[in-house]
Design a protein around this motif. Structure first.
Motif, PDB file in Angstrom:
ATOM      1  N   ARG A  36       9.396  -4.338   7.708  1.00  7.46           N
ATOM      2  CA  ARG A  36       9.947  -4.500   6.361  1.00  7.46           C
ATOM      3  C   ARG A  36       8.857  -4.942   5.381  1.00  7.46           C
ATOM      4  N   TYR A  37       8.945  -4.405   4.184  1.00  7.98           N
ATOM      5  CA  TYR A  37       7.898  -4.574   3.171  1.00  7.98           C
ATOM      6  C   TYR A  37       8.348  -5.595   2.136  1.00  7.98           C
ATOM      7  N   CYS A  38       7.625  -6.721   2.039  1.00 12.99           N
ATOM      8  CA  CYS A  38       8.055  -7.760   1.094  1.00 12.99           C
ATOM      9  C   CYS A  38       6.888  -8.461   0.412  1.00 12.99           C
ATOM     10  N   ASP A  39       5.712  -7.798   0.354  1.00  5.41           N
ATOM     11  CA  ASP A  39       4.550  -8.466  -0.244  1.00  5.41           C
ATOM     12  C   ASP A  39       4.040  -7.805  -1.519  1.00  5.41           C
ATOM     13  N   GLY A  40       4.221  -6.502  -1.672  1.00  4.68           N
ATOM     14  CA  GLY A  40       3.816  -5.840  -2.910  1.00  4.68           C
ATOM     15  C   GLY A  40       2.380  -5.377  -2.970  1.00  4.68           C
ATOM     16  N   ALA A  41       1.674  -5.335  -1.806  1.00  2.00           N
ATOM     17  CA  ALA A  41       0.292  -4.849  -1.795  1.00  2.00           C
ATOM     18  C   ALA A  41      -0.023  -4.110  -0.499  1.00  2.00           C
ATOM     19  N   SER A  42       0.951  -3.351  -0.006  1.00  2.00           N
ATOM     20  CA  SER A  42       0.774  -2.538   1.202  1.00  2.00           C
ATOM     21  C   SER A  42       0.272  -3.346   2.399  1.00  2.00           C
ATOM     22  N   PHE A  43       0.872  -4.523   2.586  1.00  2.00           N
ATOM     23  CA  PHE A  43       0.569  -5.383   3.735  1.00  2.00           C
ATOM     24  C   PHE A  43      -0.916  -5.774   3.786  1.00  2.00           C
ATOM     25  N   ALA A  44      -1.554  -5.946   2.618  1.00  2.00           N
ATOM     26  CA  ALA A  44      -3.010  -6.154   2.625  1.00  2.00           C
ATOM     27  C   ALA A  44      -3.492  -7.373   1.856  1.00  2.00           C
ATOM     28  N   GLY A  45      -2.627  -8.083   1.160  1.00  2.00           N
ATOM     29  CA  GLY A  45      -3.070  -9.212   0.348  1.00  2.00           C
ATOM     30  C   GLY A  45      -3.211 -10.499   1.134  1.00  2.00           C
ATOM     31  N   ASP A  46      -3.918 -11.467   0.549  1.00  2.00           N
ATOM     32  CA  ASP A  46      -4.024 -12.799   1.149  1.00  2.00           C
ATOM     33  C   ASP A  46      -4.396 -13.799   0.056  1.00  2.00           C
ATOM     34  N   ALA A  47      -3.379 -14.287  -0.647  1.00  2.00           N
ATOM     35  CA  ALA A  47      -3.584 -15.250  -1.731  1.00  2.00           C
ATOM     36  C   ALA A  47      -2.260 -15.955  -2.002  1.00  2.00           C
ATOM     37  N   VAL A  48      -2.324 -16.996  -2.793  1.00  2.00           N
ATOM     38  CA  VAL A  48      -1.131 -17.728  -3.217  1.00  2.00           C
ATOM     39  C   VAL A  48      -1.257 -18.016  -4.703  1.00  2.00           C
ATOM     40  N   PHE A  49      -0.139 -17.877  -5.423  1.00  2.00           N
ATOM     41  CA  PHE A  49      -0.134 -18.232  -6.849  1.00  2.00           C
ATOM     42  C   PHE A  49       0.851 -19.377  -7.062  1.00  2.00           C
TER      43      PHE A  49
ATOM     44  N   GLY B  75       3.859   2.204   2.322  1.00  2.00           N
ATOM     45  CA  GLY B  75       3.683   2.014   3.757  1.00  2.00           C
ATOM     46  C   GLY B  75       2.750   3.046   4.353  1.00  2.00           C
ATOM     47  N   GLY B  76       2.749   4.253   3.791  1.00  2.00           N
ATOM     48  CA  GLY B  76       1.789   5.268   4.211  1.00  2.00           C
ATOM     49  C   GLY B  76       0.378   4.863   3.857  1.00  2.00           C
ATOM     50  N   LEU B  77       0.221   4.208   2.713  1.00  2.00           N
ATOM     51  CA  LEU B  77      -1.081   3.661   2.327  1.00  2.00           C
ATOM     52  C   LEU B  77      -1.493   2.551   3.296  1.00  2.00           C
ATOM     53  N   ALA B  78      -0.514   1.739   3.716  1.00  2.00           N
ATOM     54  CA  ALA B  78      -0.791   0.675   4.680  1.00  2.00           C
ATOM     55  C   ALA B  78      -1.322   1.243   5.994  1.00  2.00           C
ATOM     56  N   SER B  79      -0.875   2.449   6.361  1.00  2.00           N
ATOM     57  CA  SER B  79      -1.384   3.089   7.585  1.00  2.00           C
ATOM     58  C   SER B  79      -2.884   3.345   7.479  1.00  2.00           C
ATOM     59  N   PHE B  80      -3.333   3.779   6.309  1.00  2.00           N
ATOM     60  CA  PHE B  80      -4.774   3.959   6.088  1.00  2.00           C
ATOM     61  C   PHE B  80      -5.499   2.613   6.194  1.00  2.00           C
ATOM     62  N   LEU B  81      -4.938   1.582   5.578  1.00  2.00           N
ATOM     63  CA  LEU B  81      -5.608   0.291   5.496  1.00  2.00           C
ATOM     64  C   LEU B  81      -5.687  -0.433   6.836  1.00  2.00           C
ATOM     65  N   HIS B  82      -4.716  -0.197   7.723  1.00  2.00           N
ATOM     66  CA  HIS B  82      -4.644  -0.966   8.967  1.00  2.00           C
ATOM     67  C   HIS B  82      -4.905  -0.143  10.222  1.00  2.00           C
TER      68      HIS B  82
ATOM     69  N   ASP C 147     -11.737  -2.174   4.098  1.00  2.00           N
ATOM     70  CA  ASP C 147     -12.783  -1.824   5.059  1.00  2.00           C
ATOM     71  C   ASP C 147     -14.159  -2.222   4.541  1.00  2.00           C
ATOM     72  N   GLU C 148     -14.873  -3.018   5.323  1.00  2.00           N
ATOM     73  CA  GLU C 148     -16.172  -3.549   4.879  1.00  2.00           C
ATOM     74  C   GLU C 148     -17.200  -2.449   4.669  1.00  2.00           C
TER      75      GLU C 148
ATOM     76  N   PHE D  58      -7.846   3.204  -2.276  1.00  2.00           N
ATOM     77  CA  PHE D  58      -7.447   4.615  -2.339  1.00  2.00           C
ATOM     78  C   PHE D  58      -7.838   5.310  -1.034  1.00  2.00           C
ATOM     79  N   PRO D  59      -6.909   6.029  -0.401  1.00  2.00           N
ATOM     80  CA  PRO D  59      -7.200   6.710   0.856  1.00  2.00           C
ATOM     81  C   PRO D  59      -8.377   7.682   0.802  1.00  2.00           C
ATOM     82  N   GLN D  60      -8.578   8.348  -0.336  1.00  2.00           N
ATOM     83  CA  GLN D  60      -9.644   9.352  -0.393  1.00  2.00           C
ATOM     84  C   GLN D  60     -11.023   8.744  -0.190  1.00  2.00           C
ATOM     85  N   TYR D  61     -11.171   7.436  -0.483  1.00  2.00           N
ATOM     86  CA  TYR D  61     -12.448   6.762  -0.271  1.00  2.00           C
ATOM     87  C   TYR D  61     -12.495   6.044   1.077  1.00  2.00           C
ATOM     88  N   ALA D  62     -11.354   5.583   1.551  1.00  2.00           N
ATOM     89  CA  ALA D  62     -11.300   4.846   2.821  1.00  2.00           C
ATOM     90  C   ALA D  62     -11.292   5.776   4.030  1.00  2.00           C
ATOM     91  N   LEU D  63     -10.835   7.016   3.837  1.00  2.00           N
ATOM     92  CA  LEU D  63     -10.578   7.924   4.960  1.00  2.00           C
ATOM     93  C   LEU D  63     -11.788   8.143   5.861  1.00  2.00           C
TER      94      LEU D  63
END
Length: 423
Positions: free
Chosen positions: A139-152, A193-200, A253-254, A269-274
């Motif tokens: 389930r998606y509840c963060d708003g950044a494709s499961f990739a953020g790490d911060a607190v406001f 979530g498809g973007l999250a697949s690229f990121l993870h 990705d570093e 963007f997937p086109q650069y991460a791919l």
């Protein structure tokens, strides 16, 4: 009296026959789609990740993250399919606060049962290759494709941008439930979530046995870094805000960010991460993805007078100039995938010409008698052929309007108006 009874009986028989004929004709007319709709729906209950706080993993509003798991069986008992839920992003405090009060930012507002269909179905006739796998919806509840790490926090408001931690918490919760002994695994997702697949994708393999067959799939997640119709970089600036606000940069990705030092956020963007993804990958996308059409190519800010509204609602209403713009967008997408198409030996593609967004979770588009096809192959067949290495699968459709198998899933007029207001 006897004559009257016979006439009534004859009339009743005729009516029954007429009803039978009508039912038969209706079944023939709707073909298998009616049969699929009559299928008993598979409802899967929500599992909250109770240990998430120990990792600092929270939804935007501080609620616990969650997933839905339906167990595999038989030959698929040690195979796993993980599906990231989609649902856009938030790029500023105002939109994230609003999101935190909805099912997109809190498990408190989510449905506690989810329908599993398409690639998540447990029916062999509807999902021939993955029906008996362990299937999980994250389930998606963060708003950044499961990739953020911060607190406001500012004294009155508190937002958790913990998508990366949510991903880690769910994986750690699943490992002792069998994921840690997986023989085969597929990480997939739809839209954000498809973007999250690229990121993870690369990270996913690190959790699994070294001898496991691990692959990744993105459905409608190949979001383009494309100028809009007024030549503004609307999507690029939006992504920059998401990455900056939610602390995504450190989780990209570093190798990619090192090669894009001036604009590291481009690695979202997937086109650069791919090209930095080493795990076998499959890209499922429409060349005329309706989300990208409406928000990247023709966002409301680029069309304040609504000249594109009729075209957005019905491709047949597009004028020649608008159609040419759409064909250029398709061309840019295919060019962005060019190196992957040409050189990736383990990669797969299914790029059709349907006006749609997300096609793997819907039974109609995933696998049915009248599903969209490219070179006479359904999406489910293409993905299955690729995953199990039955044959090379790199299918690219001819340009619109040549494909007569499409299910053009255009938002309704009301939905479009609401969509335009919210963007």
């Amino acid at each position: 009296m006897l004559k009257l009874k016979r006439e009534r009986m004859a009339t009743t028989t005729m009516n029954a026959n007429a009803l039978l004929v009508a039912i038969t004709l209706a079944l023939l007319t709707c073909s298998t789609r009616c049969i699929y709709s009559a299928e008993r729906r598979l409802l899967v209950s929500m599992t909250l990740v109770r240990n998430a706080p120990a990792l600092g993993a929270f939804c935007l509003d501080g609620s616990l993250p969650a997933y839905h798991l339906h167990r595999g069986f038989g030959a698929g008992a040690r195979n796993w399919l993980l599906q990231f839920e989609g649902g856009g992003w938030c790029n500023d405090i105002e939109s994230c606060l609003e999101r935190a009060k909805s099912r997109r930012g809190s498990t408190r507002y989510m449905t506690k049962w989810e329908v599993f269909s398409g690639i998540l179905s447990n029916n062999a006739s509807l999902n021939p290759d993955f029906y008996n796998w362990n299937r999980v919806k994250l389930r998606y509840c963060d708003g950044a494709s499961f990739a953020g790490d911060a607190v406001f926090k500012n004294g009155t408001s508190l937002l958790y941008f913990r998508g990366q931690k949510i991903w880690e918490a769910i994986i750690l919760d699943l490992l002792p439930k069998g994921l840690g002994q997986a023989r085969k695994a597929l990480l997939s997702g739809c839209s954000a979530g498809g973007l999250a697949s690229f990121l993870h994708c690369n990270n996913f393999t690190k959790y699994l046995p070294s001898n496991a067959s691990v692959k990744c799939l993105s459905d409608a997640g190949f979001f383009l870094d494309e100028r809009d119709i007024t030549l503004n970089h609307t999507m690029r600036y939006f992504v920059k805000d998401v990455v900056s606000l939610q602390g995504v940069g450190k989780n990209l990705d570093e190798n990619c960010t090192a090669s894009s030092l001036d604009f590291p956020e481009l690695c979202f963007f997937p086109q650069y991460a791919l090209k930095f993804i080493t795990t076998p990958f499959f890209i499922l996308n429409s060349a005329y993805d309706v989300y990208q059409f409406h928000h990247i190519l023709v966002p409301s800010s680029a069309d304040p007078h609504g000249h594109w509204n009729r075209c957005k609602l019905n491709p047949a209403a597009c004028n020649p100039e608008q159609l040419n713009t759409l064909q250029e967008f398709r061309r840019d997408m295919i060019v962005a995938m060019g190196l992957f198409y040409k050189y990736s030996r383990r990669g797969g593609l299914f790029i059709n010409s349907c006006f749609a967004h997300c096609q793997s979770e819907s039974q109609d588009t995933w696998f049915s008698a009248d599903s969209p096809r490219v070179h006479n192959k359904t999406i489910a067949e293409a993905v299955g052929d690729w995953y199990f290495s039955r044959r090379i699968t790199k299918e690219i459709d001819c340009p619109y309007p040549c494909d007569t198998t499409c299910h053009n899933l255009i938002p309704s007029t009301q939905a479009l108006v609401q969509d335009l207001r919210s963007h």
